[in-house]
Design a protein around this motif. Structure first.
Motif, PDB file in Angstrom:
ATOM      1  N   SER A  28    -109.402  20.902 -73.143  1.00 44.45           N
ATOM      2  CA  SER A  28    -109.806  21.546 -71.896  1.00 44.45           C
ATOM      3  C   SER A  28    -109.648  23.059 -71.981  1.00 44.45           C
ATOM      4  O   SER A  28    -110.524  23.816 -71.547  1.00 44.45           O
ATOM      5  N   ILE A  29    -108.526  23.509 -72.547  1.00 44.50           N
ATOM      6  CA  ILE A  29    -108.326  24.952 -72.718  1.00 44.50           C
ATOM      7  C   ILE A  29    -109.334  25.508 -73.716  1.00 44.50           C
ATOM      8  O   ILE A  29    -109.854  26.619 -73.542  1.00 44.50           O
ATOM      9  N   GLY A  30    -109.645  24.719 -74.748  1.00 44.46           N
ATOM     10  CA  GLY A  30    -110.676  25.143 -75.691  1.00 44.46           C
ATOM     11  C   GLY A  30    -112.036  25.273 -75.032  1.00 44.46           C
ATOM     12  O   GLY A  30    -112.811  26.184 -75.360  1.00 44.46           O
ATOM     13  N   LEU A  31    -112.331  24.378 -74.088  1.00 40.46           N
ATOM     14  CA  LEU A  31    -113.599  24.477 -73.345  1.00 40.46           C
ATOM     15  C   LEU A  31    -113.633  25.772 -72.538  1.00 40.46           C
ATOM     16  O   LEU A  31    -114.654  26.467 -72.505  1.00 40.46           O
ATOM     17  N   TRP A  32    -112.506  26.096 -71.868  1.00 44.09           N
ATOM     18  CA  TRP A  32    -112.458  27.353 -71.100  1.00 44.09           C
ATOM     19  C   TRP A  32    -112.614  28.554 -72.031  1.00 44.09           C
ATOM     20  O   TRP A  32    -113.345  29.494 -71.710  1.00 44.09           O
ATOM     21  N   PRO A  58    -105.059  15.875 -64.680  1.00 41.85           N
ATOM     22  CA  PRO A  58    -105.275  17.303 -64.405  1.00 41.85           C
ATOM     23  C   PRO A  58    -106.139  17.991 -65.460  1.00 41.85           C
ATOM     24  O   PRO A  58    -106.886  18.927 -65.117  1.00 41.85           O
ATOM     25  N   CYS A  59    -106.064  17.546 -66.708  1.00 45.60           N
ATOM     26  CA  CYS A  59    -106.904  18.138 -67.762  1.00 45.60           C
ATOM     27  C   CYS A  59    -108.379  17.860 -67.495  1.00 45.60           C
ATOM     28  O   CYS A  59    -109.232  18.733 -67.699  1.00 45.60           O
ATOM     29  N   ILE A  60    -108.680  16.650 -67.032  1.00 50.13           N
ATOM     30  CA  ILE A  60    -110.070  16.299 -66.709  1.00 50.13           C
ATOM     31  C   ILE A  60    -110.565  17.142 -65.535  1.00 50.13           C
ATOM     32  O   ILE A  60    -111.690  17.655 -65.546  1.00 50.13           O
ATOM     33  N   PHE A  61    -109.727  17.287 -64.520  1.00 47.92           N
ATOM     34  CA  PHE A  61    -110.106  18.108 -63.373  1.00 47.92           C
ATOM     35  C   PHE A  61    -110.334  19.560 -63.795  1.00 47.92           C
ATOM     36  O   PHE A  61    -111.305  20.204 -63.352  1.00 47.92           O
ATOM     37  N   PHE A  62    -109.455  20.096 -64.626  1.00 46.30           N
ATOM     38  CA  PHE A  62    -109.597  21.473 -65.080  1.00 46.30           C
ATOM     39  C   PHE A  62    -110.908  21.668 -65.830  1.00 46.30           C
ATOM     40  O   PHE A  62    -111.653  22.636 -65.573  1.00 46.30           O
ATOM     41  N   ALA A  63    -111.221  20.760 -66.752  1.00 47.36           N
ATOM     42  CA  ALA A  63    -112.469  20.861 -67.516  1.00 47.36           C
ATOM     43  C   ALA A  63    -113.678  20.735 -66.595  1.00 47.36           C
ATOM     44  O   ALA A  63    -114.690  21.434 -66.773  1.00 47.36           O
ATOM     45  N   GLY A  64    -113.585  19.869 -65.590  1.00 48.29           N
ATOM     46  CA  GLY A  64    -114.689  19.725 -64.639  1.00 48.29           C
ATOM     47  C   GLY A  64    -114.918  20.972 -63.816  1.00 48.29           C
ATOM     48  O   GLY A  64    -116.067  21.360 -63.559  1.00 48.29           O
ATOM     49  N   VAL A  65    -113.829  21.618 -63.393  1.00 48.17           N
ATOM     50  CA  VAL A  65    -113.950  22.862 -62.615  1.00 48.17           C
ATOM     51  C   VAL A  65    -114.612  23.944 -63.459  1.00 48.17           C
ATOM     52  O   VAL A  65    -115.515  24.663 -62.978  1.00 48.17           O
ATOM     53  N   ILE A  66    -114.194  24.101 -64.708  1.00 45.00           N
ATOM     54  CA  ILE A  66    -114.797  25.112 -65.588  1.00 45.00           C
ATOM     55  C   ILE A  66    -116.276  24.820 -65.796  1.00 45.00           C
ATOM     56  O   ILE A  66    -117.123  25.738 -65.780  1.00 45.00           O
ATOM     57  N   THR A  67    -116.620  23.554 -65.960  1.00 49.82           N
ATOM     58  CA  THR A  67    -118.023  23.182 -66.183  1.00 49.82           C
ATOM     59  C   THR A  67    -118.880  23.503 -64.969  1.00 49.82           C
ATOM     60  O   THR A  67    -119.946  24.120 -65.090  1.00 49.82           O
ATOM     61  N   MET A  68    -118.446  23.095 -63.781  1.00 51.56           N
ATOM     62  CA  MET A  68    -119.232  23.361 -62.582  1.00 51.56           C
ATOM     63  C   MET A  68    -119.261  24.851 -62.268  1.00 51.56           C
ATOM     64  O   MET A  68    -120.244  25.363 -61.742  1.00 51.56           O
ATOM     65  N   GLY A  69    -118.188  25.568 -62.604  1.00 53.83           N
ATOM     66  CA  GLY A  69    -118.195  27.008 -62.419  1.00 53.83           C
ATOM     67  C   GLY A  69    -119.244  27.684 -63.286  1.00 53.83           C
ATOM     68  O   GLY A  69    -119.932  28.618 -62.837  1.00 53.83           O
ATOM     69  N   ASN A  70    -119.393  27.224 -64.524  1.00 57.90           N
ATOM     70  CA  ASN A  70    -120.413  27.787 -65.412  1.00 57.90           C
ATOM     71  C   ASN A  70    -121.821  27.489 -64.907  1.00 57.90           C
ATOM     72  O   ASN A  70    -122.711  28.337 -64.988  1.00 57.90           O
ATOM     73  N   ILE A  71    -122.029  26.277 -64.404  1.00 57.67           N
ATOM     74  CA  ILE A  71    -123.338  25.937 -63.849  1.00 57.67           C
ATOM     75  C   ILE A  71    -123.637  26.824 -62.639  1.00 57.67           C
ATOM     76  O   ILE A  71    -124.749  27.339 -62.475  1.00 57.67           O
ATOM     77  N   GLY A  72    -122.635  27.006 -61.769  1.00 54.07           N
ATOM     78  CA  GLY A  72    -122.827  27.858 -60.599  1.00 54.07           C
ATOM     79  C   GLY A  72    -123.122  29.297 -60.976  1.00 54.07           C
ATOM     80  O   GLY A  72    -123.970  29.948 -60.355  1.00 54.07           O
ATOM     81  N   ARG A  73    -122.440  29.816 -61.978  1.00 55.73           N
ATOM     82  CA  ARG A  73    -122.698  31.177 -62.436  1.00 55.73           C
ATOM     83  C   ARG A  73    -124.110  31.313 -62.996  1.00 55.73           C
ATOM     84  O   ARG A  73    -124.791  32.314 -62.753  1.00 55.73           O
ATOM     85  N   GLN A  74    -124.549  30.323 -63.754  1.00 51.59           N
ATOM     86  CA  GLN A  74    -125.875  30.404 -64.345  1.00 51.59           C
ATOM     87  C   GLN A  74    -126.956  30.348 -63.269  1.00 51.59           C
ATOM     88  O   GLN A  74    -127.961  31.056 -63.352  1.00 51.59           O
ATOM     89  N   LEU A  75    -126.762  29.511 -62.264  1.00 50.83           N
ATOM     90  CA  LEU A  75    -127.716  29.451 -61.159  1.00 50.83           C
ATOM     91  C   LEU A  75    -127.761  30.776 -60.407  1.00 50.83           C
ATOM     92  O   LEU A  75    -128.836  31.249 -60.014  1.00 50.83           O
TER      93      LEU A  75
END
Length: 235
Positions: free
Chosen positions: A151-155, A203-220
């Motif tokens: 998850s930290i690697g994804l961030w 919590p690791c799954i939630f953290f990775a999900g937040v980063i993913t949706m944040g990136n989608i929101g930024r791109q939009l």
């Protein structure tokens, strides 16, 4: 003489503005309206969140990681009906919040992102969730540490912003607390809880999900900005 010249210039300017508004048409006017943009982005983020919730929850249910009572199983993906809407709403809020926080903190995104990068981020997130459900580890501590590192690697790979990390941690903690309360009240349960009522890797799954949706929101938001800029230059 001077007054008549000023009046004629004002009339020409008014006619020019009316002509531009007419040439824009209703579609462009809607797209370039801030409120309409927020609604459109929110709807898209909600749809993505619902889709991911259906797919990822299917993995958890098939692996018997989560168990829902028979009376609340009502969808074709063997998931409680309220899970996808809740995930969709949370995804929309996170996706809209990230660009807003970036703007207020004056912390622009470090990378020039394309949609291909966002899709890779989604794929990594799905892979992390898949690993939590499918891969067998020696113990839960090893699984939790592995998912935390992923998850930290994804961030680090797709974000690297302090605001992104802070929001990810904060929202992950709140989501974990909410899940604890749901399990405590018997809404659903985990087959082998090792952290109070839930699994320690959640919590690791939630953290990775937040980063993913944040990136989608930024791109939009970036796509919206580029579109408005193009239309402004054309006019």
């Amino acid at each position: 003489m001077g007054d008549s010249t000023v009046t004629r210039s004002q009339q020409q300017l008014a006619v020019s503005q009316q002509t531009q508004q007419h040439q824009q048409g209703p579609y462009v006017s809607v797209i370039t309206n801030r409120t309409s943009n927020l609604v459109i982005r929110g709807a898209m983020l909600f749809s993505v969140g619902v889709f991911l919730a259906l797919v990822l929850n299917l993995l958890q249910v098939q692996r018997n990681v989560t168990l829902f009572p028979p009376d609340v199983i009502s969808s074709i993906f063997s998931s409680a009906w309220w899970v996808p809407p809740c995930c969709g709403t949370a995804s929309a809020m996170i996706g809209l919040l990230y660009p807003c926080i970036d703007g207020h903190l004056g912390e622009p995104h470090k990378f020039k992102r394309e949609w291909s990068s966002v899709m890779r981020c989604v794929a990594v997130f799905v892979g992390i969730n898949h690993a939590s459900a499918k891969v067998d580890f020696a113990n839960n501590i090893q699984l939790s540490l592995t998912l935390a590192a992923l998850s930290i690697g994804l961030w680090w790979t797709f974000d690297r912003s302090r605001s992104g990390f802070g929001l990810g941690v904060g929202i992950a903690l709140l989501a974990t607390l909410a899940t604890q309360l749901l399990v405590y009240n018997g809404v659903f349960k985990y087959t082998s809880p090792d952290f109070l009522y839930i699994r320690s890797w959640l919590p690791c799954i939630f953290f990775a999900g937040v980063i993913t949706m944040g990136n989608i929101g930024r791109q939009l938001a970036l796509y919206e900005y580029k579109f408005i800029q193009e239309k402004t230059h054309q006019d």
